[in-house]
Scaffold this motif. Structure first.
Motif, PDB file in Angstrom:
ATOM      1  N   HIS A 132      -6.126   3.769  -5.975  1.00  0.00           N
ATOM      2  CA  HIS A 132      -7.042   4.539  -6.993  1.00  0.00           C
ATOM      3  C   HIS A 132      -6.693   4.746  -8.379  1.00  0.00           C
ATOM      4  O   HIS A 132      -6.757   5.988  -8.879  1.00  0.00           O
ATOM      5  CB  HIS A 132      -7.652   5.716  -6.220  1.00  0.00           C
ATOM      6  N   ARG A 133      -6.151   3.600  -9.057  1.00  0.00           N
ATOM      7  CA  ARG A 133      -5.675   3.757 -10.360  1.00  0.00           C
ATOM      8  C   ARG A 133      -6.384   4.599 -11.212  1.00  0.00           C
ATOM      9  O   ARG A 133      -5.978   5.410 -12.110  1.00  0.00           O
ATOM     10  CB  ARG A 133      -4.989   2.547 -10.849  1.00  0.00           C
ATOM     11  N   LEU A 139      -4.014   6.124   7.872  1.00  0.00           N
ATOM     12  CA  LEU A 139      -3.350   7.707   7.802  1.00  0.00           C
ATOM     13  C   LEU A 139      -1.940   7.217   8.383  1.00  0.00           C
ATOM     14  O   LEU A 139      -1.140   7.958   7.990  1.00  0.00           O
ATOM     15  CB  LEU A 139      -4.167   8.265   8.938  1.00  0.00           C
ATOM     16  N   ILE A 140      -1.543   6.200   9.100  1.00  0.00           N
ATOM     17  CA  ILE A 140      -0.305   6.028   9.491  1.00  0.00           C
ATOM     18  C   ILE A 140       0.247   4.624   8.776  1.00  0.00           C
ATOM     19  O   ILE A 140       0.460   3.714   9.680  1.00  0.00           O
ATOM     20  CB  ILE A 140      -0.260   5.768  10.999  1.00  0.00           C
ATOM     21  N   PHE A 141      -0.065   4.456   7.534  1.00  0.00           N
ATOM     22  CA  PHE A 141       0.299   3.244   6.898  1.00  0.00           C
ATOM     23  C   PHE A 141       1.972   3.283   6.473  1.00  0.00           C
ATOM     24  O   PHE A 141       2.480   4.347   6.667  1.00  0.00           O
ATOM     25  CB  PHE A 141      -0.400   3.356   5.722  1.00  0.00           C
ATOM     26  N   LEU A 142       2.487   2.245   6.451  1.00  0.00           N
ATOM     27  CA  LEU A 142       3.716   1.894   5.934  1.00  0.00           C
ATOM     28  C   LEU A 142       4.845   2.631   7.079  1.00  0.00           C
ATOM     29  O   LEU A 142       5.929   2.675   6.560  1.00  0.00           O
ATOM     30  CB  LEU A 142       3.859   2.504   4.712  1.00  0.00           C
ATOM     31  N   GLN A 143       4.533   2.821   8.231  1.00  0.00           N
ATOM     32  CA  GLN A 143       5.315   3.358   9.172  1.00  0.00           C
ATOM     33  C   GLN A 143       6.086   2.135  10.059  1.00  0.00           C
ATOM     34  O   GLN A 143       5.571   1.108  10.189  1.00  0.00           O
ATOM     35  CB  GLN A 143       4.425   4.127  10.101  1.00  0.00           C
ATOM     36  N   GLN A 174       8.077   8.895   2.375  1.00  0.00           N
ATOM     37  CA  GLN A 174       6.887   9.669   1.888  1.00  0.00           C
ATOM     38  C   GLN A 174       6.667   9.510   0.241  1.00  0.00           C
ATOM     39  O   GLN A 174       5.527   9.240   0.045  1.00  0.00           O
ATOM     40  CB  GLN A 174       7.415  11.193   1.771  1.00  0.00           C
ATOM     41  N   LEU A 175       7.590   8.967  -0.266  1.00  0.00           N
ATOM     42  CA  LEU A 175       7.543   8.781  -1.741  1.00  0.00           C
ATOM     43  C   LEU A 175       6.581   7.114  -1.819  1.00  0.00           C
ATOM     44  O   LEU A 175       5.880   7.099  -2.660  1.00  0.00           O
ATOM     45  CB  LEU A 175       8.730   8.296  -2.606  1.00  0.00           C
ATOM     46  N   ARG A 176       7.109   6.088  -0.842  1.00  0.00           N
ATOM     47  CA  ARG A 176       6.394   5.065  -0.835  1.00  0.00           C
ATOM     48  C   ARG A 176       4.557   5.312  -0.292  1.00  0.00           C
ATOM     49  O   ARG A 176       3.945   4.634  -0.941  1.00  0.00           O
ATOM     50  CB  ARG A 176       7.019   4.185   0.295  1.00  0.00           C
ATOM     51  N   ASN A 177       4.680   6.098   0.865  1.00  0.00           N
ATOM     52  CA  ASN A 177       3.225   6.576   1.154  1.00  0.00           C
ATOM     53  C   ASN A 177       2.382   6.953  -0.003  1.00  0.00           C
ATOM     54  O   ASN A 177       1.263   6.725  -0.396  1.00  0.00           O
ATOM     55  CB  ASN A 177       3.281   7.466   2.421  1.00  0.00           C
ATOM     56  N   LEU A 178       2.990   7.908  -0.845  1.00  0.00           N
ATOM     57  CA  LEU A 178       2.461   8.472  -1.889  1.00  0.00           C
ATOM     58  C   LEU A 178       2.157   7.273  -3.069  1.00  0.00           C
ATOM     59  O   LEU A 178       0.964   7.503  -3.606  1.00  0.00           O
ATOM     60  CB  LEU A 178       3.328   9.605  -2.484  1.00  0.00           C
ATOM     61  N   LYS A 179       2.859   6.526  -3.403  1.00  0.00           N
ATOM     62  CA  LYS A 179       2.783   5.488  -4.330  1.00  0.00           C
ATOM     63  C   LYS A 179       1.596   4.693  -3.668  1.00  0.00           C
ATOM     64  O   LYS A 179       1.032   4.200  -4.612  1.00  0.00           O
ATOM     65  CB  LYS A 179       4.047   4.710  -4.545  1.00  0.00           C
ATOM     66  N   TYR A 180       1.379   4.393  -2.693  1.00  0.00           N
ATOM     67  CA  TYR A 180       0.428   3.643  -2.028  1.00  0.00           C
ATOM     68  C   TYR A 180      -0.848   4.225  -2.379  1.00  0.00           C
ATOM     69  O   TYR A 180      -1.654   3.653  -3.122  1.00  0.00           O
ATOM     70  CB  TYR A 180       0.734   3.398  -0.694  1.00  0.00           C
ATOM     71  N   GLN A 181      -0.910   5.683  -2.065  1.00  0.00           N
ATOM     72  CA  GLN A 181      -2.105   6.181  -2.191  1.00  0.00           C
ATOM     73  C   GLN A 181      -2.504   6.364  -3.640  1.00  0.00           C
ATOM     74  O   GLN A 181      -3.765   6.190  -3.893  1.00  0.00           O
ATOM     75  CB  GLN A 181      -2.137   7.588  -1.697  1.00  0.00           C
TER      76      GLN A 181
END
Length: 466
Positions: free
Chosen positions: A261-262, A462-466, A250-257
């Protein structure tokens, strides 16, 4: 691989709610969401539950005279300690917002609301005991942020309807914020009851009981996480993994998002932090600031007493109207309006006339409502349904930490550089200027890269890094 979703800002007739029209494709919705009439009744019930389980803490300045009458923090440092307890409560609750958002993503809106209401009940009991026993006054430094934080978690129950009504997401965010503001009106009720021999302690215990009722009703009328993600599947046209991933994932997904959009994240968080710091400095010092501005204790008392209904009722109505406006005209136009409201707030605080002082109080409510609405809306546009709570929570945690630090540091520095009312004005001017600069910069960014276009991108991964 995945079908690209239309932007949530675009009109889409298939999302319109019609009487007796099922809300989920190939799935049976909860019985309380089967048609428009039931939906409206359900949202009204949940809205009132959020009011019950929030309490009057957001209009803390109106409670200050009652706390003084109860001899809370009695002594030379009384005003400073009361102001500090409010600032810590606001800052801590926002600082822990990331935890709140993660909890929401893990357990969904229903259990967020139930657990939030029960824990808020415990906070109100602690608040009451801290007021009741003078030797326990410092319990307020724990009870206030505790109550505020879990009141926020409870208010997340409104977000359980986001994907059942995707064309009204800003309105639902406005209702969540509005519930906090209406709850703030309870402080005025507390003042009225105190004049009729009902103590502040008794009123706080009554709020605790209402929290238990709210937990029960939310458990019945708020969709589960499974039901909410099914609605998100229908709204986006995509398959979403309903079960939350492990925390690390979940944290990896959040970091990606966030990293995707930095620049826009930096501009938005900087702008929202500046405005929130300005607001907490004003609200936390409202009573002493108005005393210095008006040099009239009677007028100051009248203004502080008027603050609660203006913030609660006026702010609640504004939140709903702003939600409609943001859904209709988009976040970019809404940001421009918010900047104009901030300018009006700043100008009105320099004018020592009764009419402009009431305008000043109204602008506090308006700007607070606008920023509180913009943050979840931004998170909806730049995150994904399974990450909404974490994304929203991380943003507000950064805002909260900056607010907590600056609510202490800014007055300390200003007190060394200025005296009297200019001790307050100096801090106000700094954060007003910063908020306008960043607000204009964000608007320019959105002129180049409109948020409507960017809102499509997250749904492709939406289903990234899975």
């Amino acid at each position: 691989m995945h079908r690209k979703s239309r932007s949530v800002d675009e009109d889409d007739d298939q999302h319109l709610l019609h009487e007796d029209t099922p809300l989920l494709a190939n799935n049976t919705p909860p019985w309380y969401l089967l048609n428009k009439k039931r939906m409206l009744i359900t949202i009204t019930i949940v809205y009132l539950c959020c009011v019950f389980a929030s309490g009057p803490l957001i209009t803390f300045p109106t409670l200050v005279p009652l706390l003084m009458d109860e001899h809370v923090f009695e002594g030379e440092s009384q005003q400073r300690l009361l102001t500090l307890s409010y600032s810590i409560s606001m800052g801590t609750s926002y600082g822990l917002f990331f935890f709140t958002g993660m909890v929401f993503d893990w357990i969904g809106a229903k259990w967020s609301g139930v657990i939030g209401a029960v824990l808020t009940c415990i906070g109100f009991v602690g608040f009451a005991l801290g007021v009741w026993f003078q030797g326990a006054n410092y319990v307020l430094f724990l009870a206030l942020p505790w109550s505020f934080e879990f009141g926020v978690l409870n208010s997340f129950s409104m977000y359980g309807f986001l994907w059942f009504l995707p064309q009204y997401q800003s309105l639902l965010s406005g209702l969540s914020n509005s519930s906090f503001q209406v709850a703030g009106g309870l402080s005025l009720l507390f003042v009225y009851l105190a004049q009729h021999n009902v103590t502040l302690v008794q009123s706080l215990f009554a709020c605790a009981l209402l929290c238990i009722l709210a937990a029960f009703l939310i458990g019945i009328f708020v969709p589960s996480k499974h039901e909410t993600m099914q609605a998100a599947c229908r709204a986006t046209g995509l398959k979403i993994d309903i079960d939350p991933p492990p925390m690390k994932q979940q944290l990896r997904n959040l970091k990606y998002q966030m990293s995707k959009h930095r620049l826009v994240n930096f501009l938005f968080i900087g702008w929202a932090s500046s405005v929130n710091i300005l607001l907490v400095l004003i609200i936390g010092n409202l009573y002493p600031f108005l005393i210095l501005l008006t040099n009239d204790a009677q007028m100051t008392d009248a203004l502080v007493n008027a603050y609660a209904p203006i913030f609660a009722l006026g702010g609640a109505v504004l939140s709903v109207m702003m939600g409609f406006a943001c859904d209709k005209f988009g976040i970019r136009a809404f940001l421009a309006v918010t900047n104009l409201l901030t300018v009006t707030l700043f100008v009105s605080m320099f004018l020592n006339m009764e009419a402009t002082l009431y305008l000043f109080l109204t602008m506090i409510a308006a700007v607070y409502s606008a920023v509180a609405l913009m943050t979840p809306r931004f998170s909806i546009l730049y995150s994904t349904p399974p990450l909404f709570g974490s994304y929203y929570g991380l943003q507000y945690s950064i805002i909260g930490v900056s607010q907590l630090v600056m609510s202490y540091v800014a007055p300390l520095i200003a007190s060394k550089l200025a005296l009297g009312i200019w001790e307050y004005y100096l801090s106000f001017i700094v954060f007003f200027s910063l908020s306008i600069f960043l607000g204009i910069s964000l608007n320019i960014y959105w002129m180049i890269r409109p948020p409507t276009g960017e809102a499509d991108d997250p749904y492709e991964v939406l289903i990234f890094l899975q």
